[in-house]
Design an enzyme around this catalytic site. Sequence first.
Site, PDB file in Angstrom:
ATOM      1  N   THR A   1       0.841  -1.190   0.000  1.00 23.31           N
ATOM      2  CA  THR A   1       0.000   0.000   0.000  1.00 23.31           C
ATOM      3  C   THR A   1       0.878   1.243   0.000  1.00 23.31           C
ATOM      4  O   THR A   1       2.037   1.184   0.405  1.00 23.31           O
ATOM      5  CB  THR A   1      -0.924   0.041   1.240  1.00 23.31           C
ATOM      6  OG1 THR A   1      -1.827   1.134   1.128  1.00 23.31           O
ATOM      7  CG2 THR A   1      -0.128   0.211   2.526  1.00 23.31           C
ATOM      8  N   ASN A   2       0.317   2.365  -0.433  1.00 20.28           N
ATOM      9  CA  ASN A   2       0.939   3.669  -0.207  1.00 20.28           C
ATOM     10  C   ASN A   2      -0.013   4.586   0.530  1.00 20.28           C
ATOM     11  O   ASN A   2       0.222   5.779   0.654  1.00 20.28           O
ATOM     12  CB  ASN A   2       1.354   4.324  -1.534  1.00 20.28           C
ATOM     13  CG  ASN A   2       2.679   3.757  -2.045  1.00 20.28           C
ATOM     14  OD1 ASN A   2       3.599   3.515  -1.277  1.00 20.28           O
ATOM     15  ND2 ASN A   2       2.757   3.536  -3.349  1.00 20.28           N
TER      16      ASN A   2
ATOM     17  N   LYS B   1      -3.485   4.093   6.325  1.00 24.55           N
ATOM     18  CA  LYS B   1      -3.386   2.672   6.677  1.00 24.55           C
ATOM     19  C   LYS B   1      -2.005   2.325   7.215  1.00 24.55           C
ATOM     20  O   LYS B   1      -1.878   1.618   8.211  1.00 24.55           O
ATOM     21  CB  LYS B   1      -3.732   1.817   5.465  1.00 24.55           C
ATOM     22  CG  LYS B   1      -5.221   1.774   5.225  1.00 24.55           C
ATOM     23  CD  LYS B   1      -5.621   1.387   3.834  1.00 24.55           C
ATOM     24  CE  LYS B   1      -5.138   0.046   3.419  1.00 24.55           C
ATOM     25  NZ  LYS B   1      -5.696  -0.338   2.105  1.00 24.55           N
TER      26      LYS B   1
ATOM     27  N   ASP C   1      -7.597  -5.752   1.402  1.00 22.92           N
ATOM     28  CA  ASP C   1      -8.681  -5.101   0.678  1.00 22.92           C
ATOM     29  C   ASP C   1      -9.875  -5.045   1.618  1.00 22.92           C
ATOM     30  O   ASP C   1     -10.130  -6.000   2.358  1.00 22.92           O
ATOM     31  CB  ASP C   1      -9.023  -5.850  -0.607  1.00 22.92           C
ATOM     32  CG  ASP C   1      -9.711  -4.942  -1.615  1.00 22.92           C
ATOM     33  OD1 ASP C   1      -9.397  -3.737  -1.664  1.00 22.92           O
ATOM     34  OD2 ASP C   1     -10.588  -5.430  -2.368  1.00 22.92           O
TER      35      ASP C   1
HETATM   36  P1  IMP Z   1      -9.168  -0.302   0.982  1.00 24.33           P
HETATM   37  O1  IMP Z   1      -9.284  -1.651   0.375  1.00 24.33           O
HETATM   38  O2  IMP Z   1      -8.618  -0.356   2.378  1.00 24.33           O
HETATM   39  O3  IMP Z   1      -8.447   0.683   0.099  1.00 24.33           O
HETATM   40  O4  IMP Z   1     -10.621   0.251   1.195  1.00 24.33           O
HETATM   41  C1  IMP Z   1     -11.485   0.507   0.124  1.00 24.33           C
HETATM   42  C2  IMP Z   1     -12.421   1.613   0.500  1.00 24.33           C
HETATM   43  O5  IMP Z   1     -13.235   1.207   1.604  1.00 24.33           O
HETATM   44  C3  IMP Z   1     -11.742   2.893   0.963  1.00 24.33           C
HETATM   45  O6  IMP Z   1     -11.450   3.742  -0.115  1.00 24.33           O
HETATM   46  C4  IMP Z   1     -12.782   3.516   1.871  1.00 24.33           C
HETATM   47  O7  IMP Z   1     -13.762   4.181   1.117  1.00 24.33           O
HETATM   48  C5  IMP Z   1     -13.431   2.291   2.494  1.00 24.33           C
HETATM   49  N1  IMP Z   1     -12.790   1.959   3.785  1.00 24.33           N
HETATM   50  C6  IMP Z   1     -11.847   1.025   4.031  1.00 24.33           C
HETATM   51  N2  IMP Z   1     -11.516   0.989   5.315  1.00 24.33           N
HETATM   52  C7  IMP Z   1     -12.254   1.942   5.916  1.00 24.33           C
HETATM   53  C8  IMP Z   1     -12.358   2.393   7.273  1.00 24.33           C
HETATM   54  O8  IMP Z   1     -11.682   1.929   8.205  1.00 24.33           O
HETATM   55  N3  IMP Z   1     -13.226   3.384   7.481  1.00 24.33           N
HETATM   56  C9  IMP Z   1     -13.984   3.946   6.499  1.00 24.33           C
HETATM   57  N4  IMP Z   1     -13.926   3.572   5.237  1.00 24.33           N
HETATM   58  C10 IMP Z   1     -13.063   2.565   4.940  1.00 24.33           C
END
Ligand code: IMP
Length: 192
Positions: A8-9, A13, A69
Amino acid sequence: MKKLVFATNNKHKLHEIKQMLGDNFELVSLREIGCTEDVPENQDTLEGNASQKSHFIYKKYGFDCFADDTGLEVEALNNAPGVYSARYAGPQRDSTDNINKLLFELDKINCRKARFRTVISLLINGNEILFEGIVNGHILTHARGEKGFGYDPVFQPDGYAVSFAEMNMEEKNRISHRGEAFRKLITYLNNL
Ligand code: IMP
C-alpha cells in the site's frame, strides 16, 4: 526484525498498522521498494483483490509481503458497495461523494445494518494465507465526526454511541475490521 512489504501507499493505513505492529516488524511500503506503478486490483471479491496484489509484488519484487482489501457491506443494498467501496460514486474516489451516494441510497430504508470486512493476503516463503476481520454496525443518517477516513463519519459500530470518525485511532483499531484482520496476521507471524 522481520522485513515485510505492506502493499500500500495509503498513509492512513500505514500509520494505523505501524501503530499496531510496534517494533516487532520492519514495515516497508511500496514506495520504499521502488514500486511506483499501479498494483492491479480488478477482481470482483475482496479475497481476489488482496490475493492479486500480494502475488503481483511477490512475483515482481521478490519480497515477502501482504496486501489488504476492505469493503463496506450494507445489508439492504445486497452488500454493496463491497469491493467497489472506494469508487462507489465514481472514479474520482471521493469520500464525501461516496457518503452522499450511500445516504441517498438508504434514504427511507429502515434497515441500516452494515459491516466493514477486511481481507489480508500474506505471501510468505511462497505460501499464501488469508485473514479476515469484520466489524458490525449501522449507517447513520448524517455524517458525524472529523477523524478517520472513508465512510467513518457514517458508520457506528454495534455497542457504541459514536461513529468511527468520533473515535481516536487507538479505540478504532481495538474494534475495527482492519484491527481484527491485522491482529490475526500478527499472531500468525509471531508464531512462525
Ligand atoms: P481499501 O481496500 O482499504 O483501500 O478500502 C477501500 C475503500 O473502503 C476505501 O477507499 C474507503 O472508502 C473504504 N474503507 C476502508 N476501510 C475503511 C475504514 O476503516 N473506514 C472507512 N472507510 C473505509
